[in-house]
Design an enzyme around this catalytic site. Sequence first.
Site, PDB file in Angstrom:
ATOM      1  N   HIS A  99       0.857  -1.197   0.000  1.00  0.00           N
ATOM      2  CA  HIS A  99       0.000   0.000   0.000  1.00  0.00           C
ATOM      3  C   HIS A  99       0.893   1.247   0.000  1.00  0.00           C
ATOM      4  O   HIS A  99       1.936   1.271   0.670  1.00  0.00           O
ATOM      5  CB  HIS A  99      -0.923  -0.012   1.223  1.00  0.00           C
ATOM      6  N   GLU A 169      -3.975   1.981  -7.589  1.00  0.00           N
ATOM      7  CA  GLU A 169      -4.426   3.114  -6.775  1.00  0.00           C
ATOM      8  C   GLU A 169      -3.540   4.325  -7.053  1.00  0.00           C
ATOM      9  O   GLU A 169      -2.431   4.413  -6.511  1.00  0.00           O
ATOM     10  CB  GLU A 169      -4.311   2.778  -5.285  1.00  0.00           C
TER      11      GLU A 169
HETATM   12  C1  PEP Z   1      -6.926   2.983   0.100  1.00  0.00           C
HETATM   13  O1  PEP Z   1      -6.312   3.525   1.001  1.00  0.00           O
HETATM   14  O2  PEP Z   1      -6.605   1.855  -0.298  1.00  0.00           O
HETATM   15  C2  PEP Z   1      -8.067   3.690  -0.477  1.00  0.00           C
HETATM   16  C3  PEP Z   1      -8.532   3.288  -1.614  1.00  0.00           C
HETATM   17  O3  PEP Z   1      -8.550   4.751   0.259  1.00  0.00           O
HETATM   18  P1  PEP Z   1      -9.802   5.697  -0.104  1.00  0.00           P
HETATM   19  O4  PEP Z   1     -10.893   4.833  -0.658  1.00  0.00           O
HETATM   20  O5  PEP Z   1     -10.163   6.335   1.197  1.00  0.00           O
HETATM   21  O6  PEP Z   1      -9.308   6.666  -1.130  1.00  0.00           O
END
Ligand code: PEP
Length: 250
Positions: A99, A169
């Site tokens: 992450h 992400e």
């Molecule tokens: C994450 O931290 O993996 C994430 C997707 O956070 P958020 O949905 O709050 O942006």
Amino acid sequence: MYSKKYFIANWKMNGEPKDLDRIYKIEKFLKNFKKKINLNCIFCLPFTLLGLINHKKISVIKIGSQNIAASSIDYGAFTGSVSAKMVRQLGCKYTIIGHSENRNEGETDKDINKKIEFASSKNLKAILCVGETFNEFKNKKSFNKVKSQIYSAFKDNKRHLGNIVIAYEPIWSIGTGLIPEKVYLDSFFKKIKDLIRKDFKKNVPVLYGGSVSSKNISSLKNIDCCDGFLIGGASLKTQNFIDIIKKYYI
Ligand code: PEP
């Protein structure tokens, strides 16, 4: 193509023992919904809550950790660390690895590569997070960044690829409400999928993560080749999380 969609909750550093009731509520909702849908619903909880889950109360929902130790041994002198074996013993089937919030704290590509191996060796599936900073995005370096993170994570781990789910992400999208445009995501997901198919001869599920909510799921669900979502903030509110799933399947 994957018909089974992933809805993965990342509670991050949140949650008290009493909050586990939220998971049992969502389980009830999914049980009634389950006849019509085909999904993988996973809750990645802080270590403090993993041993408190009543597994008799969940059958649709699976539990995961948010990290594991970068150590091949099961027990030892690693203060503050929790090994893949310890997590597995608590009934977890998944773990988040790489992450951006952990990469930011010094977790390296090498650690991540090893953690995938350690997770797989204990039968834990790895949710591998990849993504670029806003600067990299602005400078059109997103794909190169993600490609190098995937290559580095997969190196010498080819036999474990069936145990990996990728979560793309964009770091600048996490917790900010900012989301890349659909045309961009359509082509980005296709490029990631093509890359993995071509270079690793595998179909690995690829999810989107970053500010997913019940307000934007109706448009995010149309991203081409997207196998589901990693959900942070919105996973902490029971009704929000339920609405995300409901709206996905409308
Ligand atoms: C994450 O931290 O993996 C994430 C997707 O956070 P958020 O949905 O709050 O942006």
